[in-house]
Design a protein around this motif. Structure first.
Motif, PDB file in Angstrom:
ATOM      1  N   GLU A  93       3.786   4.403   2.030  1.00  0.00           N
ATOM      2  CA  GLU A  93       2.357   4.689   1.963  1.00  0.00           C
ATOM      3  C   GLU A  93       2.033   5.555   0.751  1.00  0.00           C
ATOM      4  O   GLU A  93       1.048   5.319   0.057  1.00  0.00           O
ATOM      5  N   PHE A  94       2.873   6.540   0.481  1.00  0.00           N
ATOM      6  CA  PHE A  94       2.658   7.383  -0.693  1.00  0.00           C
ATOM      7  C   PHE A  94       2.846   6.586  -1.985  1.00  0.00           C
ATOM      8  O   PHE A  94       2.135   6.810  -2.967  1.00  0.00           O
ATOM      9  N   GLN A  95       3.792   5.653  -1.999  1.00  0.00           N
ATOM     10  CA  GLN A  95       3.947   4.783  -3.163  1.00  0.00           C
ATOM     11  C   GLN A  95       2.660   3.991  -3.396  1.00  0.00           C
ATOM     12  O   GLN A  95       2.195   3.868  -4.528  1.00  0.00           O
ATOM     13  N   ALA A  96       2.112   3.439  -2.322  1.00  0.00           N
ATOM     14  CA  ALA A  96       0.901   2.626  -2.436  1.00  0.00           C
ATOM     15  C   ALA A  96      -0.275   3.465  -2.924  1.00  0.00           C
ATOM     16  O   ALA A  96      -1.057   3.024  -3.784  1.00  0.00           O
ATOM     17  N   ILE A  97      -0.410   4.667  -2.404  1.00  0.00           N
ATOM     18  CA  ILE A  97      -1.498   5.552  -2.839  1.00  0.00           C
ATOM     19  C   ILE A  97      -1.340   5.878  -4.322  1.00  0.00           C
ATOM     20  O   ILE A  97      -2.307   5.820  -5.094  1.00  0.00           O
ATOM     21  N   ALA A  98      -0.124   6.198  -4.737  1.00  0.00           N
ATOM     22  CA  ALA A  98       0.117   6.511  -6.150  1.00  0.00           C
ATOM     23  C   ALA A  98      -0.184   5.298  -7.024  1.00  0.00           C
ATOM     24  O   ALA A  98      -0.806   5.428  -8.088  1.00  0.00           O
ATOM     25  N   ALA A  99       0.222   4.110  -6.583  1.00  0.00           N
ATOM     26  CA  ALA A  99      -0.041   2.892  -7.357  1.00  0.00           C
ATOM     27  C   ALA A  99      -1.544   2.666  -7.499  1.00  0.00           C
ATOM     28  O   ALA A  99      -2.035   2.329  -8.587  1.00  0.00           O
ATOM     29  N   ALA A 100      -2.277   2.858  -6.403  1.00  0.00           N
ATOM     30  CA  ALA A 100      -3.732   2.677  -6.452  1.00  0.00           C
ATOM     31  C   ALA A 100      -4.374   3.698  -7.387  1.00  0.00           C
ATOM     32  O   ALA A 100      -5.285   3.359  -8.156  1.00  0.00           O
ATOM     33  N   GLN A 101      -3.911   4.912  -7.346  1.00  0.00           N
ATOM     34  CA  GLN A 101      -4.462   5.943  -8.228  1.00  0.00           C
ATOM     35  C   GLN A 101      -4.146   5.640  -9.685  1.00  0.00           C
ATOM     36  O   GLN A 101      -5.001   5.800 -10.566  1.00  0.00           O
ATOM     37  N   LEU A 102      -2.933   5.185  -9.957  1.00  0.00           N
ATOM     38  CA  LEU A 102      -2.559   4.855 -11.332  1.00  0.00           C
ATOM     39  C   LEU A 102      -3.328   3.651 -11.867  1.00  0.00           C
ATOM     40  O   LEU A 102      -3.570   3.556 -13.070  1.00  0.00           O
ATOM     41  N   ALA A 103      -3.714   2.736 -10.986  1.00  0.00           N
ATOM     42  CA  ALA A 103      -4.446   1.534 -11.403  1.00  0.00           C
ATOM     43  C   ALA A 103      -5.956   1.731 -11.401  1.00  0.00           C
ATOM     44  O   ALA A 103      -6.697   0.812 -11.784  1.00  0.00           O
ATOM     45  N   ASP A 104      -6.424   2.897 -10.988  1.00  0.00           N
ATOM     46  CA  ASP A 104      -7.860   3.154 -10.885  1.00  0.00           C
ATOM     47  C   ASP A 104      -8.537   2.961 -12.244  1.00  0.00           C
ATOM     48  O   ASP A 104      -8.201   3.639 -13.214  1.00  0.00           O
ATOM     49  N   GLU A 152       5.448  -7.939 -10.237  1.00  0.00           N
ATOM     50  CA  GLU A 152       4.032  -7.671 -10.476  1.00  0.00           C
ATOM     51  C   GLU A 152       3.182  -8.062  -9.265  1.00  0.00           C
ATOM     52  O   GLU A 152       2.215  -7.368  -8.932  1.00  0.00           O
ATOM     53  N   ASP A 153       3.553  -9.147  -8.583  1.00  0.00           N
ATOM     54  CA  ASP A 153       2.811  -9.541  -7.371  1.00  0.00           C
ATOM     55  C   ASP A 153       2.890  -8.455  -6.308  1.00  0.00           C
ATOM     56  O   ASP A 153       1.900  -8.142  -5.648  1.00  0.00           O
ATOM     57  N   TYR A 154       4.078  -7.867  -6.134  1.00  0.00           N
ATOM     58  CA  TYR A 154       4.229  -6.797  -5.145  1.00  0.00           C
ATOM     59  C   TYR A 154       3.420  -5.577  -5.558  1.00  0.00           C
ATOM     60  O   TYR A 154       2.791  -4.930  -4.718  1.00  0.00           O
ATOM     61  N   ALA A 155       3.404  -5.280  -6.857  1.00  0.00           N
ATOM     62  CA  ALA A 155       2.618  -4.141  -7.352  1.00  0.00           C
ATOM     63  C   ALA A 155       1.142  -4.345  -7.035  1.00  0.00           C
ATOM     64  O   ALA A 155       0.449  -3.405  -6.624  1.00  0.00           O
ATOM     65  N   LYS A 156       0.640  -5.563  -7.213  1.00  0.00           N
ATOM     66  CA  LYS A 156      -0.764  -5.850  -6.890  1.00  0.00           C
ATOM     67  C   LYS A 156      -1.040  -5.604  -5.408  1.00  0.00           C
ATOM     68  O   LYS A 156      -2.060  -5.004  -5.053  1.00  0.00           O
ATOM     69  N   LYS A 157      -0.125  -6.043  -4.559  1.00  0.00           N
ATOM     70  CA  LYS A 157      -0.295  -5.829  -3.117  1.00  0.00           C
ATOM     71  C   LYS A 157      -0.250  -4.348  -2.771  1.00  0.00           C
ATOM     72  O   LYS A 157      -1.019  -3.871  -1.934  1.00  0.00           O
ATOM     73  N   MET A 158       0.635  -3.615  -3.427  1.00  0.00           N
ATOM     74  CA  MET A 158       0.739  -2.182  -3.162  1.00  0.00           C
ATOM     75  C   MET A 158      -0.509  -1.445  -3.646  1.00  0.00           C
ATOM     76  O   MET A 158      -0.974  -0.516  -2.981  1.00  0.00           O
ATOM     77  N   VAL A 159      -1.070  -1.857  -4.776  1.00  0.00           N
ATOM     78  CA  VAL A 159      -2.311  -1.243  -5.262  1.00  0.00           C
ATOM     79  C   VAL A 159      -3.420  -1.469  -4.245  1.00  0.00           C
ATOM     80  O   VAL A 159      -4.159  -0.547  -3.887  1.00  0.00           O
ATOM     81  N   GLU A 160      -3.544  -2.686  -3.741  1.00  0.00           N
ATOM     82  CA  GLU A 160      -4.572  -2.976  -2.731  1.00  0.00           C
ATOM     83  C   GLU A 160      -4.333  -2.191  -1.445  1.00  0.00           C
ATOM     84  O   GLU A 160      -5.274  -1.653  -0.859  1.00  0.00           O
ATOM     85  N   PHE A 161      -3.080  -2.129  -1.023  1.00  0.00           N
ATOM     86  CA  PHE A 161      -2.737  -1.364   0.175  1.00  0.00           C
ATOM     87  C   PHE A 161      -3.102   0.108  -0.031  1.00  0.00           C
ATOM     88  O   PHE A 161      -3.693   0.748   0.842  1.00  0.00           O
ATOM     89  N   GLY A 162      -2.782   0.636  -1.188  1.00  0.00           N
ATOM     90  CA  GLY A 162      -3.123   2.020  -1.500  1.00  0.00           C
ATOM     91  C   GLY A 162      -4.616   2.256  -1.509  1.00  0.00           C
ATOM     92  O   GLY A 162      -5.099   3.282  -1.022  1.00  0.00           O
ATOM     93  N   ARG A 163      -5.370   1.303  -2.050  1.00  0.00           N
ATOM     94  CA  ARG A 163      -6.834   1.426  -2.046  1.00  0.00           C
ATOM     95  C   ARG A 163      -7.361   1.444  -0.621  1.00  0.00           C
ATOM     96  O   ARG A 163      -8.266   2.217  -0.300  1.00  0.00           O
ATOM     97  N   ASP A 164      -6.783   0.595   0.231  1.00  0.00           N
ATOM     98  CA  ASP A 164      -7.184   0.595   1.648  1.00  0.00           C
ATOM     99  C   ASP A 164      -6.883   1.943   2.299  1.00  0.00           C
ATOM    100  O   ASP A 164      -7.699   2.466   3.053  1.00  0.00           O
ATOM    101  N   LEU A 165      -5.708   2.485   2.004  1.00  0.00           N
ATOM    102  CA  LEU A 165      -5.351   3.788   2.568  1.00  0.00           C
ATOM    103  C   LEU A 165      -6.297   4.871   2.070  1.00  0.00           C
ATOM    104  O   LEU A 165      -6.736   5.721   2.850  1.00  0.00           O
ATOM    105  N   LEU A 166      -6.596   4.843   0.778  1.00  0.00           N
ATOM    106  CA  LEU A 166      -7.513   5.846   0.221  1.00  0.00           C
ATOM    107  C   LEU A 166      -8.913   5.695   0.795  1.00  0.00           C
ATOM    108  O   LEU A 166      -9.576   6.686   1.099  1.00  0.00           O
ATOM    109  N   ARG A 167      -9.358   4.470   0.960  1.00  0.00           N
ATOM    110  CA  ARG A 167     -10.673   4.224   1.577  1.00  0.00           C
ATOM    111  C   ARG A 167     -10.693   4.755   2.997  1.00  0.00           C
ATOM    112  O   ARG A 167     -11.652   5.394   3.417  1.00  0.00           O
ATOM    113  N   GLY A 168      -9.622   4.523   3.720  1.00  0.00           N
ATOM    114  CA  GLY A 168      -9.514   5.016   5.093  1.00  0.00           C
ATOM    115  C   GLY A 168      -9.532   6.529   5.154  1.00  0.00           C
ATOM    116  O   GLY A 168     -10.149   7.118   6.020  1.00  0.00           O
ATOM    117  N   ALA A 169      -8.870   7.175   4.202  1.00  0.00           N
ATOM    118  CA  ALA A 169      -8.857   8.637   4.160  1.00  0.00           C
ATOM    119  C   ALA A 169     -10.255   9.170   3.866  1.00  0.00           C
ATOM    120  O   ALA A 169     -10.674  10.157   4.443  1.00  0.00           O
TER     121      ALA A 169
END
Length: 118
Positions: free
Chosen positions: A65-76, A96-113
């Motif tokens: 989850e922290f990886q996903a949040i960091a990925a989303a923040q880095l891709a902001d 790269e496909d997994y990175a895209k999924k992790m960025v989206e997952f991180g965005r969902d987590l950040l939105r939820g927070a």
């Protein structure tokens, strides 16, 4: 068109057994693993090994989850130093496909927070 509202069901976090850090001398021995090799009673061994399994799984899930949040923040796109998903994938040793999924997952987590703080 707005995305349909998904009902959020909070999942309780399991409280795993604490991971006991081992002294350097113990970790040098490849047969030594959280003192499990010293437990003679199979019932006790199963119980402690199960606790460790749950603890490692919970730690891995939380870490992801922290990886996903960091990925989303880095891709902001609002960041002047944002990274592409290819850059994130390279840094994290992902595809790269997994990175895209992790960025989206991180965005969902950040939105939820953010939703939780409203």
């Amino acid at each position: 068109m707005a995305e349909p509202e998904r009902p959020r069901t909070p999942q309780p976090r399991l409280r795993p057994a604490p991971l006991i850090f081992e002294p350097a001398e113990a970790t040098a021995d490849p047969e030594h693993f959280f003192d499990l090799e010293s437990i003679a009673d199979p019932r006790e061994l199963l119980g402690r090994a199960t606790e460790l399994t749950h603890a490692f799984r919970a730690a891995a899930d939380r870490s992801m989850e922290f990886q996903a949040i960091a990925a989303a923040q880095l891709a902001d796109p609002r960041r002047f130093d944002r990274l592409t998903t290819a850059d994130i994938a390279e840094r994290a040793e992902w595809t790269e496909d997994y990175a895209k999924k992790m960025v989206e997952f991180g965005r969902d987590l950040l939105r939820g927070a953010r939703d939780d703080t409203d």
